[in-house]
Design an enzyme around this catalytic site. Sequence first.
Site, PDB file in Angstrom:
ATOM      1  N   ASP A 109       0.820  -1.223   0.000  1.00 40.18           N
ATOM      2  CA  ASP A 109       0.000   0.000   0.000  1.00 40.18           C
ATOM      3  C   ASP A 109       0.851   1.269   0.000  1.00 40.18           C
ATOM      4  O   ASP A 109       2.026   1.245   0.384  1.00 40.18           O
ATOM      5  CB  ASP A 109      -0.862   0.044   1.260  1.00 40.18           C
ATOM      6  CG  ASP A 109      -2.010  -0.938   1.210  1.00 40.18           C
ATOM      7  OD1 ASP A 109      -1.990  -1.825   0.337  1.00 40.18           O
ATOM      8  OD2 ASP A 109      -2.911  -0.829   2.059  1.00 40.18           O
ATOM      9  N   ASP A 110       0.199   2.349  -0.353  1.00 41.36           N
ATOM     10  CA  ASP A 110       0.681   3.735  -0.156  1.00 41.36           C
ATOM     11  C   ASP A 110       1.743   4.201  -1.154  1.00 41.36           C
ATOM     12  O   ASP A 110       2.174   5.340  -1.109  1.00 41.36           O
ATOM     13  CB  ASP A 110       1.218   3.986   1.274  1.00 41.36           C
ATOM     14  CG  ASP A 110       0.140   3.794   2.343  1.00 41.36           C
ATOM     15  OD1 ASP A 110      -1.009   3.482   1.975  1.00 41.36           O
ATOM     16  OD2 ASP A 110       0.463   3.938   3.522  1.00 41.36           O
ATOM     17  N   HIS A 159      -5.968   2.846  -4.026  1.00 39.63           N
ATOM     18  CA  HIS A 159      -5.894   3.153  -2.586  1.00 39.63           C
ATOM     19  C   HIS A 159      -6.282   4.618  -2.354  1.00 39.63           C
ATOM     20  O   HIS A 159      -5.857   5.221  -1.376  1.00 39.63           O
ATOM     21  CB  HIS A 159      -4.474   2.858  -2.083  1.00 39.63           C
ATOM     22  CG  HIS A 159      -4.365   2.755  -0.581  1.00 39.63           C
ATOM     23  ND1 HIS A 159      -5.312   2.142   0.212  1.00 39.63           N
ATOM     24  CD2 HIS A 159      -3.392   3.171   0.280  1.00 39.63           C
ATOM     25  CE1 HIS A 159      -4.925   2.203   1.484  1.00 39.63           C
ATOM     26  NE2 HIS A 159      -3.775   2.831   1.551  1.00 39.63           N
ATOM     27  N   HIS A 163      -5.197   9.324   0.252  1.00 38.48           N
ATOM     28  CA  HIS A 163      -5.236   8.597   1.527  1.00 38.48           C
ATOM     29  C   HIS A 163      -6.124   9.271   2.567  1.00 38.48           C
ATOM     30  O   HIS A 163      -5.803   9.314   3.763  1.00 38.48           O
ATOM     31  CB  HIS A 163      -3.810   8.412   2.089  1.00 38.48           C
ATOM     32  CG  HIS A 163      -3.654   7.138   2.865  1.00 38.48           C
ATOM     33  ND1 HIS A 163      -3.944   7.041   4.206  1.00 38.48           N
ATOM     34  CD2 HIS A 163      -3.273   5.905   2.493  1.00 38.48           C
ATOM     35  CE1 HIS A 163      -3.727   5.811   4.627  1.00 38.48           C
ATOM     36  NE2 HIS A 163      -3.321   5.094   3.590  1.00 38.48           N
ATOM     37  N   HIS A 250       3.756  -2.194   3.141  1.00 35.97           N
ATOM     38  CA  HIS A 250       3.814  -0.844   2.574  1.00 35.97           C
ATOM     39  C   HIS A 250       5.131  -0.668   1.844  1.00 35.97           C
ATOM     40  O   HIS A 250       6.194  -0.808   2.474  1.00 35.97           O
ATOM     41  CB  HIS A 250       3.673   0.205   3.691  1.00 35.97           C
ATOM     42  CG  HIS A 250       2.362   0.127   4.411  1.00 35.97           C
ATOM     43  ND1 HIS A 250       2.148  -0.747   5.451  1.00 35.97           N
ATOM     44  CD2 HIS A 250       1.190   0.782   4.204  1.00 35.97           C
ATOM     45  CE1 HIS A 250       0.887  -0.610   5.870  1.00 35.97           C
ATOM     46  NE2 HIS A 250       0.287   0.311   5.131  1.00 35.97           N
TER      47      HIS A 250
HETATM   48 NI    NI Z   1      -2.656   3.116   3.331  1.00 34.12          NI
END
Ligand code: NI
Length: 294
Positions: A109-110, A159, A163, A250
């Site tokens: 993620d991210d 995603h 955020h 991540h």
């Molecule tokens: Ni995230």
Amino acid sequence: MVSGWLKKHVLTICAVLFLLLGWIAFERIDTPRGVATVPAIPSNTIIFPQLHKEHVLLKKVRSTEAYTAMAEVVQQQRKIQLALETPPTTLLKQKTDCLVQHCIALTFDDGPSKYTEQLLNILQERQAKATFFVLGVYVERFASVMKKMVYDGHQIGNHTWSHRNLTVLSPLEMSAEINQTNYVVQLVSGVIPSILRPPYGAINQEVLQTSNMPQILWSIDPNDWRQRDPSAVAAHIVSAAQRGDIVLLHDVYASSVEAVPAIVDGLRAKGLTFATIDELLPQKETTGVFYRQP
Ligand code: NI
């Protein structure tokens, strides 16, 4: 002598000049031609003013219809380019059948971030597939990394753009966070994300309805954002892992990327096979919530 020749050929010269001017005028029309049907842009789509080289081009086109048509042309060009650049088939490109194999899904993620390319190289070297839930805001900056993700056989999920917690946003803000991300991923990589991981795993009924995408959560969380020790992160995942799990990592931390070789080797030693989310959850409905293979 010369004037005699001119008089004789004056009609021919005029005709040639006329055709030449006509051709130049025709070529200068820069609206997209040959696009017969144009799908409408949903009214809740917000169009990204600041991104992309193409946007300079697209800005010239004023109507939303022409804009969509031009975007489609750009997308087609990208698909062709992508097909030409795709390397020979590797294990990563082969479909994994999770009814037969004991699958597990690694998710990152991210990103994309400055560590993502290194991560892709590790995954390629070890022939392990993963799914990347990207933040739209970083996609353009790492466009070549996004392309490599697709070439290498990984899946890209959404995603959101920046955020934000979707459950506190208005439907319009929520749509912008989701649609803008899908759009930029499509422009850069040629694929449209079909799955969503809501930031913080925050979901309510409005998020489900507005996003109209399956929400993919996770079943193993090594807290890699807090625990920056690669061997501890790998040990947590390898000891917890079972068939059907979805692992949350991540790719914005060097320590998480460093942990990946040990994670891949450890999970393989347990007889697990790496699959994308689409392979792990082939039956997922449009707007369900999923955290592991049932
Ligand atoms: Ni995230």
